[in-house]
Design an enzyme around this catalytic site. Structure first.
Site, short mmCIF file in Angstrom:
data_model
loop_
_atom_site.label_atom_id
_atom_site.label_comp_id
_atom_site.label_asym_id
_atom_site.label_seq_id
_atom_site.Cartn_x
_atom_site.Cartn_y
_atom_site.Cartn_z
N ASP A 215 -7.40 3.06 -3.12
CA ASP A 215 -7.87 3.37 -2.56
C ASP A 215 -8.16 4.54 -1.19
O ASP A 215 -6.99 5.45 -1.42
CB ASP A 215 -7.38 2.37 -1.00
CG ASP A 215 -8.24 2.08 0.29
OD1 ASP A 215 -9.08 2.55 0.31
OD2 ASP A 215 -7.39 2.37 1.33
N GLY B 17 -4.19 -4.30 6.04
CA GLY B 17 -3.19 -4.65 6.77
C GLY B 17 -3.84 -3.41 7.74
O GLY B 17 -4.42 -2.84 6.81
N ASN C 60 -10.29 5.38 1.00
CA ASN C 60 -11.21 4.88 2.88
C ASN C 60 -12.12 6.71 3.01
O ASN C 60 -11.86 7.45 3.43
CB ASN C 60 -9.44 5.99 3.15
CG ASN C 60 -8.16 4.47 3.60
OD1 ASN C 60 -7.43 4.79 3.14
ND2 ASN C 60 -9.19 3.55 4.41
N GLU D 82 -10.88 0.69 -3.94
CA GLU D 82 -11.48 0.01 -2.25
C GLU D 82 -11.94 1.66 -1.58
O GLU D 82 -11.43 2.34 -1.74
CB GLU D 82 -10.27 0.24 -1.78
CG GLU D 82 -9.96 -0.52 0.21
CD GLU D 82 -8.75 -1.10 0.26
OE1 GLU D 82 -8.92 -1.66 1.15
OE2 GLU D 82 -8.20 -1.65 -0.91
N SER E 194 0.73 -1.23 -0.11
CA SER E 194 -0.21 -0.06 0.27
C SER E 194 0.38 1.16 0.23
O SER E 194 1.27 1.52 0.95
CB SER E 194 -0.92 -0.27 1.25
OG SER E 194 -1.61 1.46 1.41
N LYS F 258 -10.13 -7.45 6.62
CA LYS F 258 -9.26 -6.52 7.98
C LYS F 258 -9.73 -7.78 9.13
O LYS F 258 -10.55 -7.03 9.55
CB LYS F 258 -9.16 -5.54 8.21
CG LYS F 258 -9.03 -4.99 6.80
CD LYS F 258 -8.33 -3.41 7.39
CE LYS F 258 -7.40 -2.59 6.50
NZ LYS F 258 -7.73 -1.43 5.42
N ASP G 86 -14.03 -2.57 2.49
CA ASP G 86 -13.38 -2.76 3.61
C ASP G 86 -14.20 -1.95 5.54
O ASP G 86 -14.61 -2.64 5.35
CB ASP G 86 -11.87 -1.41 2.93
CG ASP G 86 -10.88 -1.63 4.70
OD1 ASP G 86 -11.36 -2.48 5.44
OD2 ASP G 86 -10.08 -1.09 4.48
N LYS H 46 -1.11 -0.78 -4.09
CA LYS H 46 -2.21 -0.09 -3.76
C LYS H 46 -1.69 1.64 -3.75
O LYS H 46 -1.53 1.73 -2.90
CB LYS H 46 -2.86 -0.87 -2.72
CG LYS H 46 -4.34 -0.37 -3.31
CD LYS H 46 -4.50 -0.71 -1.39
CE LYS H 46 -4.71 -0.72 -0.15
NZ LYS H 46 -5.63 -0.95 1.01
N LEU H 47 -2.52 1.79 -4.37
CA LEU H 47 -2.40 3.43 -4.23
C LEU H 47 -3.82 4.56 -3.62
O LEU H 47 -4.68 3.96 -3.95
CB LEU H 47 -2.30 4.65 -5.72
CG LEU H 47 -1.13 3.89 -6.67
CD1 LEU H 47 -1.03 4.49 -8.04
CD2 LEU H 47 0.08 4.21 -5.94
N LYS H 48 -3.20 5.39 -2.27
CA LYS H 48 -3.84 5.59 -1.42
C LYS H 48 -4.45 7.21 -2.34
O LYS H 48 -4.00 7.33 -3.21
CB LYS H 48 -3.31 6.43 -0.38
CG LYS H 48 -2.79 5.45 0.60
CD LYS H 48 -4.69 4.04 1.15
CE LYS H 48 -4.31 3.66 2.20
NZ LYS H 48 -5.90 2.95 2.84
#
Length: 369
Positions: free
Chosen positions: A190, A292, A192, A215, A136, A264, A240, A162-164
Site C-alpha cells: 500500500d 480499516g 497511500n 494499493e 497492515s 473504506k 483506495d 499488507k506492507l506500507k
C-alpha cells in the site's frame, strides 16, 4: 421505519496504540477518536468517526468533523424522525465531510436496527458468519524489524500481510519479506498515493514478488494515470483514496484504473454507499475488500459486517483489537484461525463498556434535536 432522535452525543476518547503506525503520510502513536451516540426515546445507536487528528489521509480531521456535525449535520436531521436510508439525502446539501456523514448515518442505522432486533450484517446482506483477516504493517526503521513484525503477525494467524511502502522503502523490504516467508504467503503493498507515473519503471520491479495487489500507488484524484500505470504493471492495481463514491468506482472500472477496490465505509460516506460500491463492483467482476482506519471495537464491528458481504472475496484490514489497542472500548475482537466472527446481536452487536469508556473519555457534548 422512522427513528425519532432526541439528541446526539459527540464523545472524544484517547486511545494509545500498542506500537507506532507509520505510513507514507505520517506516524500515529495514539488515536483521538470521535464517537457519535444517537439517542431516541427507548434506545441509542453508536458509531465511530474514522477521521485522523490531522488532515493527511484526507481533508477531514477530528476537530473539523466534530464542528461540522455540531453546526450543520446534526441540526439538519428532521425533528419528526427519519429512516437511516434518508440520512444521506438529508445531508447531501453539505459538500464533502463524508467521514462525519458516515458516523451520523451509522449511529442512526444502529439505533434503527436495535429497535427491530436486526444485526448490521443481516441488514447489509452478510453471506458469512466469520471473515478472514489481514493485517497492515507500517513502515519500519529497518528490514530486520519488519521481518520480526511480519513473523509475529503470521504466528497470530493473520492470513494476509499488507506492507506500507513509500519511495526508499519498497523493493528491498518487499523482497526481504517474500524471501523470508513461504511462497504461499498472501502479500500486498500500500503506497497511500506516494508515487507518480514517472515511477512506473521502479514500481514494475515489484512484479517479481507475486503480490496480490498494489494499493493506491498514485494521487487520489488521478484515475487516468492509474489507468496508464495499470498497462505497465503485471501486479493488479487496487484503488483506495480515489474511490469516494459509487460514481467514482464506476468511473475507475470504466477507465481501467483498477482491477480491485478497497472499500473504506467512512471514506465513501457510510455503509449504505459502501454496499452500493460492493454491488457495482460485483456486477463487473471486480473483487473488493474492507479497509480499516485503526478503528476501536465500535467501528470494527461494522467493518466486519461489511467484510462478510459476498463480493468481499479478499481478506480485509479487519484485524483483531490487540493489533492496535491494549484495551478496546468494547469486548475485544479476538482472532481465531485467522478469522473474526461477525457480530450477530441487534445493530452493531457491540457497545462500549461503560467503565472503560469513561476512563478514556476526554470530552463530551450533548446536542439536543
Amino acid at each position: 421505519m422512522k427513528t425519532k432522535i432526541s439528541g446526539v452525543e459527540l464523545r472524544r476518547i484517547a486511545m494509545p496504540l500498542v506500537a507506532p503506525f507509520r505510513t507514507s503520510f505520517g506516524v500515529e502513536t495514539s488515536r483521538d477518536v470521535l464517537l457519535v451516540r444517537v439517542v431516541t426515546a427507548d434506545r441509542e445507536g453508536w458509531a465511530e468517526c474514522a477521521v485522523m487528528s490531522e488532515p493527511r489521509y484526507c481533508s477531514e480531521y477530528v476537530d473539523g468533523a466534530q464542528d461540522v456535525l455540531r453546526r450543520f449535520l446534526i441540526p439538519a436531521l428532521p425533528k419528526d424522525g427519519l429512516d437511516a436510508q434518508a440520512v444521506g439525502r438529508v445531508l447531501e446539501p453539505f459538500t464533502g465531510h463524508r467521514m462525519a456523514k458516515s458516523a451520523l448515518e451509522t449511529a442512526v442505522l444502529d439505533a434503527q436496527l436495535r429497535g427491530v432486533g436486526e444485526s448490521f450484517g443481516g441488514y447489509l446482506g452478510a453471506a458469512r458468519d466469520r471473515v478472514p483477516c489481514g493485517v497492515s504493517v507500517g513502515i519500519m526503521d529497518s528490514v530486520p524489524a519488519l521481518l520480526d513484525a511480519v513473523a509475529g503477525y503470521l504466528a497470530e494467524g493473520y492470513v494476509r500481510i499488507k506492507l506500507k511502502i513509500e519511495p526508499g522503502w519498497d523493493v528491498e523490504p518487499v523482497r526481504a519479506v517474500r524471501e523470508r516467508f513461504d511462497d504461499d504467503l498472501i502479500l500486498q503493498v500500500d503506497a497511500n498515493a506516494a508515487y507518480t507515473l514517472a515511477d512506473a519503471q521502479h514500481l514494475a520491479q515489484l512484479d517479481d514478488f507475486r503480490l496480490l495487489l498494489i494499493e493506491q500507488p498514485l494521487a487520489d484524484d488521478d484515475l487516468v494515470q492509474h489507468a496508464e500505470l495499470a498497462k505497465l504493471l503485471r501486479t493488479p492495481i487496487c484503488l483506495d483514496e480515489s474511490i469516494k463514491s459509487a460514481a467514482d468506482a464506476a468511473a475507475a472500472i470504466s477507465l481501467g484504473s483498477c482491477s480491485v477496490i478497497n472499500i473504506k465505509p467512512a471514506r465513501v460516506g457510510g455503509y449504505l454507499e459502501a454496499r452500493r460500491i460492493h454491488d457495482l463492483a460485483r456486477a463487473h467482476g471486480i473483487p473488493v475488500w474492507c479497509g480499516g482506519m485503526l478503528e476501536t471495537g465500535i467501528g470494527r464491528a461494522a467493518n466486519v459486517a461489511l467484510a462478510a458481504l459476498p463480493g468481499c472475496t479478499l481478506p480485509g484490514d479487519t484485524s483483531g483489537s490487540s493489533r492496535y489497542f491494549a484495551t478496546d472500548i468494547t469486548q475485544p475482537f479476538v482472532l481465531a484461525d485467522g478469522h473474526l466472527d461477525v457480530p450477530t446481536g441487534p445493530g452493531l452487536g457491540v457497545e462500549p463498556l461503560p467503565d472503560i469508556l469513561n476512563e478514556v473519555t476526554t470530552s463530551s457534548e450533548w446536542i439536543p434535536l
